[in-house]
Motif scaffolding. Structure first.
Motif, PDB file in Angstrom:
ATOM      1  N   ASN A   1       0.806  -1.216   0.000  1.00 54.24           N
ATOM      2  CA  ASN A   1       0.000   0.000   0.000  1.00 54.24           C
ATOM      3  C   ASN A   1       0.842   1.270   0.000  1.00 54.24           C
ATOM      4  O   ASN A   1       0.541   2.234  -0.698  1.00 54.24           O
ATOM      5  CB  ASN A   1      -0.928   0.009   1.219  1.00 54.24           C
ATOM      6  N   GLU A   2       1.894   1.257   0.807  1.00 51.88           N
ATOM      7  CA  GLU A   2       2.735   2.447   0.912  1.00 51.88           C
ATOM      8  C   GLU A   2       4.146   2.036   1.318  1.00 51.88           C
ATOM      9  O   GLU A   2       4.322   1.270   2.270  1.00 51.88           O
ATOM     10  CB  GLU A   2       2.156   3.422   1.951  1.00 51.88           C
ATOM     11  N   ILE A   3       5.137   2.545   0.610  1.00 48.22           N
ATOM     12  CA  ILE A   3       6.529   2.218   0.888  1.00 48.22           C
ATOM     13  C   ILE A   3       7.272   3.498   1.254  1.00 48.22           C
ATOM     14  O   ILE A   3       7.321   4.452   0.478  1.00 48.22           O
ATOM     15  CB  ILE A   3       7.203   1.557  -0.331  1.00 48.22           C
ATOM     16  N   ASP A   4       7.835   3.517   2.460  1.00 52.62           N
ATOM     17  CA  ASP A   4       8.620   4.650   2.933  1.00 52.62           C
ATOM     18  C   ASP A   4      10.097   4.276   2.793  1.00 52.62           C
ATOM     19  O   ASP A   4      10.671   3.625   3.678  1.00 52.62           O
ATOM     20  CB  ASP A   4       8.269   4.968   4.388  1.00 52.62           C
TER      21      ASP A   4
ATOM     22  N   PHE B   1       1.489  -2.858   4.280  1.00 52.78           N
ATOM     23  CA  PHE B   1       1.143  -3.903   3.319  1.00 52.78           C
ATOM     24  C   PHE B   1      -0.061  -4.713   3.788  1.00 52.78           C
ATOM     25  O   PHE B   1      -0.391  -4.738   4.978  1.00 52.78           O
ATOM     26  CB  PHE B   1       2.331  -4.830   3.078  1.00 52.78           C
ATOM     27  N   SER B   2      -0.700  -5.374   2.827  1.00 48.01           N
ATOM     28  CA  SER B   2      -1.856  -6.228   3.118  1.00 48.01           C
ATOM     29  C   SER B   2      -1.595  -7.623   2.569  1.00 48.01           C
ATOM     30  O   SER B   2      -1.102  -7.776   1.444  1.00 48.01           O
ATOM     31  CB  SER B   2      -3.123  -5.665   2.483  1.00 48.01           C
ATOM     32  N   THR B   3      -1.923  -8.633   3.370  1.00 50.19           N
ATOM     33  CA  THR B   3      -1.923 -10.000   2.872  1.00 50.19           C
ATOM     34  C   THR B   3      -3.349 -10.338   2.486  1.00 50.19           C
ATOM     35  O   THR B   3      -4.286 -10.038   3.239  1.00 50.19           O
ATOM     36  CB  THR B   3      -1.404 -10.988   3.930  1.00 50.19           C
TER      37      THR B   3
ATOM     38  N   MET C   1       1.819  -1.984  -6.164  1.00 53.09           N
ATOM     39  CA  MET C   1       2.534  -3.199  -6.581  1.00 53.09           C
ATOM     40  C   MET C   1       2.046  -4.375  -5.729  1.00 53.09           C
ATOM     41  O   MET C   1       1.639  -4.195  -4.578  1.00 53.09           O
ATOM     42  CB  MET C   1       4.042  -3.030  -6.395  1.00 53.09           C
ATOM     43  N   PHE C   2       2.124  -5.573  -6.295  1.00 54.39           N
ATOM     44  CA  PHE C   2       1.715  -6.743  -5.519  1.00 54.39           C
ATOM     45  C   PHE C   2       2.445  -7.993  -5.997  1.00 54.39           C
ATOM     46  O   PHE C   2       2.968  -8.048  -7.105  1.00 54.39           O
ATOM     47  CB  PHE C   2       0.193  -6.945  -5.561  1.00 54.39           C
TER      48      PHE C   2
ATOM     49  N   GLU D   1       4.811 -14.424  -8.659  1.00 53.26           N
ATOM     50  CA  GLU D   1       4.584 -13.448  -9.726  1.00 53.26           C
ATOM     51  C   GLU D   1       4.565 -12.048  -9.124  1.00 53.26           C
ATOM     52  O   GLU D   1       3.862 -11.802  -8.138  1.00 53.26           O
ATOM     53  CB  GLU D   1       3.264 -13.726 -10.435  1.00 53.26           C
ATOM     54  N   ILE D   2       5.330 -11.155  -9.705  1.00 54.02           N
ATOM     55  CA  ILE D   2       5.394  -9.766  -9.252  1.00 54.02           C
ATOM     56  C   ILE D   2       4.732  -8.884 -10.303  1.00 54.02           C
ATOM     57  O   ILE D   2       4.972  -9.057 -11.509  1.00 54.02           O
ATOM     58  CB  ILE D   2       6.859  -9.333  -9.062  1.00 54.02           C
ATOM     59  N   TYR D   3       3.910  -7.948  -9.855  1.00 49.10           N
ATOM     60  CA  TYR D   3       3.222  -7.035 -10.775  1.00 49.10           C
ATOM     61  C   TYR D   3       3.549  -5.589 -10.393  1.00 49.10           C
ATOM     62  O   TYR D   3       3.264  -5.154  -9.265  1.00 49.10           O
ATOM     63  CB  TYR D   3       1.711  -7.265 -10.726  1.00 49.10           C
ATOM     64  N   ILE D   4       4.137  -4.869 -11.341  1.00 46.67           N
ATOM     65  CA  ILE D   4       4.425  -3.448 -11.163  1.00 46.67           C
ATOM     66  C   ILE D   4       3.515  -2.668 -12.112  1.00 46.67           C
ATOM     67  O   ILE D   4       3.687  -2.725 -13.336  1.00 46.67           O
ATOM     68  CB  ILE D   4       5.903  -3.130 -11.465  1.00 46.67           C
ATOM     69  N   PRO D   5       2.510  -1.963 -11.593  1.00 43.11           N
ATOM     70  CA  PRO D   5       1.566  -1.242 -12.462  1.00 43.11           C
ATOM     71  C   PRO D   5       2.267  -0.178 -13.319  1.00 43.11           C
ATOM     72  O   PRO D   5       3.175   0.514 -12.855  1.00 43.11           O
ATOM     73  CB  PRO D   5       0.605  -0.592 -11.461  1.00 43.11           C
ATOM     74  N   VAL D   6       1.832  -0.068 -14.569  1.00 45.95           N
ATOM     75  CA  VAL D   6       2.360   0.948 -15.486  1.00 45.95           C
ATOM     76  C   VAL D   6       1.191   1.685 -16.148  1.00 45.95           C
ATOM     77  O   VAL D   6       0.060   1.209 -16.138  1.00 45.95           O
ATOM     78  CB  VAL D   6       3.280   0.305 -16.561  1.00 45.95           C
TER      79      VAL D   6
END
Length: 351
Positions: free
Chosen positions: A240-243, A251-253, A315-316, A335-340
């Protein structure tokens, strides 16, 4: 003539006496050694159960470079066998297997003094530090062997302990190398279908995510099972948010479900919805330790192909394998997903 007869009878007495002496000595043996190997029991068991792996960890090739191996059609499990030719040829057959617990084998050795048939056994025990492996061999020395060992000074038990130790160390090394194997593939741009999911959220240092993730995922799965909900895909983690400055992550599971679920007020597990998202997909096969490298390759792909990360989306990671059911980290699939922001994407809806 009398002297010759005397010498003959003296020699006969010595021979008979020696035969009685060595014949009455206990020739039975049961030699075993054990080691703790830092690996799941199933992984260690597989390394021993298949004869094709023995060349990798066994000490025999170093002691006899001329040795050659011949494998039967079946090389693992009960009934498996293989043979070898070298300075001392032989064969082995597996007679009993209790998966991840025990293996028993019949060993045949073709020595200059005749055939020898000891029994070999293995025991595998799960312990806090990994797996306790016991490797043993039992049998009985015939008269000629007892005489040879006594006269030559050859210490059979010491030689077997040395061989066992080298073999057990070899298994530990081979297993450790196996578990380090990994591969990363950037699959390109894809469309992730989105949908409803049950989740719980927390915050953690980046180094503590894996530690906190397991009980959180267990909580979500327990909620789903208790309420008889229908799942719609594999578990995933939503970032959700990365500092980056403080190295913390919210993060959420989560686990996908087929429909919207209304939860009672105060429930630690709630229902969320993910809109369909265009993303760069990266597949990691291997330990989660290599996730950072997978992300790096995904970002490199985005940069090299002039894509733009969609910072409004999260990202998830999707976990295709369950570590509890797949103990070898080298076989874990993530599997890693980086939104674009790209709109032209493949129509690959994943759930």
């Amino acid at each position: 003539m009398k002297i010759l007869k005397y010498l003959f009878f003296l020699l006969l007495i010595i021979v008979i006496g020696s035969a009685i002496y060595f014949g009455t000595k206990d020739g039975t043996y049961n030699i075993q050694d054990a080691a703790i190997i830092e690996a799941p029991t199933e992984v260690v068991f597989k390394k021993v159960n298949d004869y094709k792996n023995w060349e990798e960890w066994g000490p025999w090739k170093k002691e006899d470079p001329t040795i050659t191996f011949t494998y039967a059609e079946k090389t693992s499990g009960e009934g498996a066998s293989y043979s070898w030719e070298g300075e001392m040829s032989g064969a082995m057959k597996t007679t009993k297997v209790i998966p991840n617990k025990e293996i028993e084998q019949d060993l045949t050795l073709y020595t200059p003094a005749g055939e020898r048939n000891p029994k070999v056994y293995w025991k595998f025990e799960e312990v806090p530090d990994g797996t306790k492996v016991t490797w043993g061999m039992m049998g009985e020395h015939p008269l000629v062997d007892k005489i040879y060992y006594s006269l030559s000074g050859f210490d059979f038990e010491e030689a077997m302990h040395k061989m066992n130790k080298i073999g057990l160390d070899g298994i530990a090394t081979a297993v450790a190398e196996d578990m380090k194997q990994y591969s990363i593939n950037v699959d390109g741009i894809t469309q992730y279908g989105g949908g409803y999911y049950m989740y719980t959220t927390s915050v953690a240092k980046q180094s503590e995510i894996n530690e906190k993730m397991t009980p959180m995922m267990t909580e979500v799965e327990s909620f789903i099972n208790t309420n008889n909900l229908n799942t719609a895909g594999k578990p995933f983690t939503l970032f959700n948010e990365i500092d980056s400055q403080n190295k913390t992550v919210i993060f959420s599971t989560a686990v996908p479900v087929r429909e919207k679920v209304i939860t009672p007020e105060g429930s630690p597990v709630v229902c969320g919805y993910m809109e369909p998202v265009t993303a760069v997909k990266i597949t990691l096969k291997g330990n989660y330790d290599y996730l950072s490298e997978a992300y790096l390759k995904g970002r490199q792909f985005i940069k090299e192909n002039n894509h733009t990360i969609d910072t409004s989306k999260k990202m998830f990671e999707v976990y295709l394998t369950n570590p509890d059911k797949t103990p070898n980290p080298a076989e874990w699939l993530t599997e890693i997903y980086i939104p674009v922001l790209d709109t032209a994407a493949n129509n690959n809806t994943l759930f």
